[in-house]
Scaffold this motif. Structure first.
Motif, short mmCIF file in Angstrom:
data_model
loop_
_atom_site.label_atom_id
_atom_site.label_comp_id
_atom_site.label_asym_id
_atom_site.label_seq_id
_atom_site.Cartn_x
_atom_site.Cartn_y
_atom_site.Cartn_z
N THR A 128 0.85 -1.18 0.00
CA THR A 128 0.00 0.00 0.00
C THR A 128 0.89 1.23 0.00
N PRO B 33 0.76 5.15 1.09
CA PRO B 33 -0.08 6.10 1.81
C PRO B 33 -0.33 7.36 0.99
N THR B 34 -1.44 8.01 1.29
CA THR B 34 -1.75 9.28 0.65
C THR B 34 -0.75 10.32 1.13
N GLU C 213 -10.99 11.86 2.78
CA GLU C 213 -10.96 10.42 2.99
C GLU C 213 -10.91 9.69 1.65
N HIS C 214 -10.59 8.41 1.72
CA HIS C 214 -10.52 7.59 0.51
C HIS C 214 -11.92 7.25 0.00
N ASP D 56 -11.46 0.21 -0.17
CA ASP D 56 -11.59 1.44 0.61
C ASP D 56 -10.29 2.21 0.79
N HIS D 57 -9.24 1.84 0.08
CA HIS D 57 -7.99 2.60 0.15
C HIS D 57 -7.44 2.74 -1.26
N HIS E 49 -4.62 4.66 -4.08
CA HIS E 49 -3.42 5.44 -4.36
C HIS E 49 -3.38 5.65 -5.87
#
Length: 168
Positions: A8, A10-11, A67-68, A87-88, A90
């Motif tokens: 993953t 991160p933002t 938010e995502h 739900d996430h 990039h």
């Protein structure tokens, strides 16, 4: 016991508002006949079985805050009954279009299995998002974790789930 982890990203800190690849904040759904879902069993590079699946419902929720977004695909087919919730996100965008990596869970019979979906944004407008994405799932781990079977006599090593939809 086998553990499955997915990469993953991160933002970046300080990111606010919705990403440029998303439509305006709100809830979007896929109209009947405006989607395609296909499940392919693979053994190495060779496709062994390919099947179109029935998509019961699909939705996209774009929050007002940073938010995502949440993508939700519900499958109601003889071969796959479950829910894919992502739900996430990039994004790797270039001039408003590009690719997005979404992580989430594929829920089958009450068991969640981690999934990584690579989504390509085909078209984006203020109230429209047209996407095509694929998820590659290790068949052995999925079968052991959830009990899911896609054919009994084929030496499948992984599955490819293709999802295309027009969220409006």
């Amino acid at each position: 016991m086998t553990t499955v982890t997915l990469p993953t990203d991160p933002t970046p800190p300080g990111a606010s508002g919705s990403p440029p690849w998303l439509p305006l904040p709100g809830r979007y759904a896929v109209a009947p006949g405006r989607s395609l879902v296909e499940l392919t069993a693979l053994c190495g590079p060779l496709p062994l079985r390919r099947r179109r699946l029935t998509l019961a419902a699909a939705s996209l929720t774009v929050p007002e805050t940073g938010e995502h977004p949440i993508f939700r695909f519900e499958f109601d087919d003889a071969d796959l009954k479950g829910v894919l919730t992502l739900d996430h996100a990039h994004a790797h965008t270039h001039e408003g279009t590009g690719t997005v990596q979404l992580t989430g869970d594929l829920g089958i019979d009450g068991t969640d299995f981690p999934a990584l979906l690579r989504l390509r944004v085909v078209e984006r407008a203020e109230n429209l998002l047209l996407v095509v994405g694929t998820a590659r799932l290790p068949y052995g781990l999925l079968r052991r974790a959830t009990g899911f079977r896609f054919g009994r006599l084929r030496p499948t090593t992984r599955l490819r789930l293709l999802v295309a939809g027009e969220f409006a």
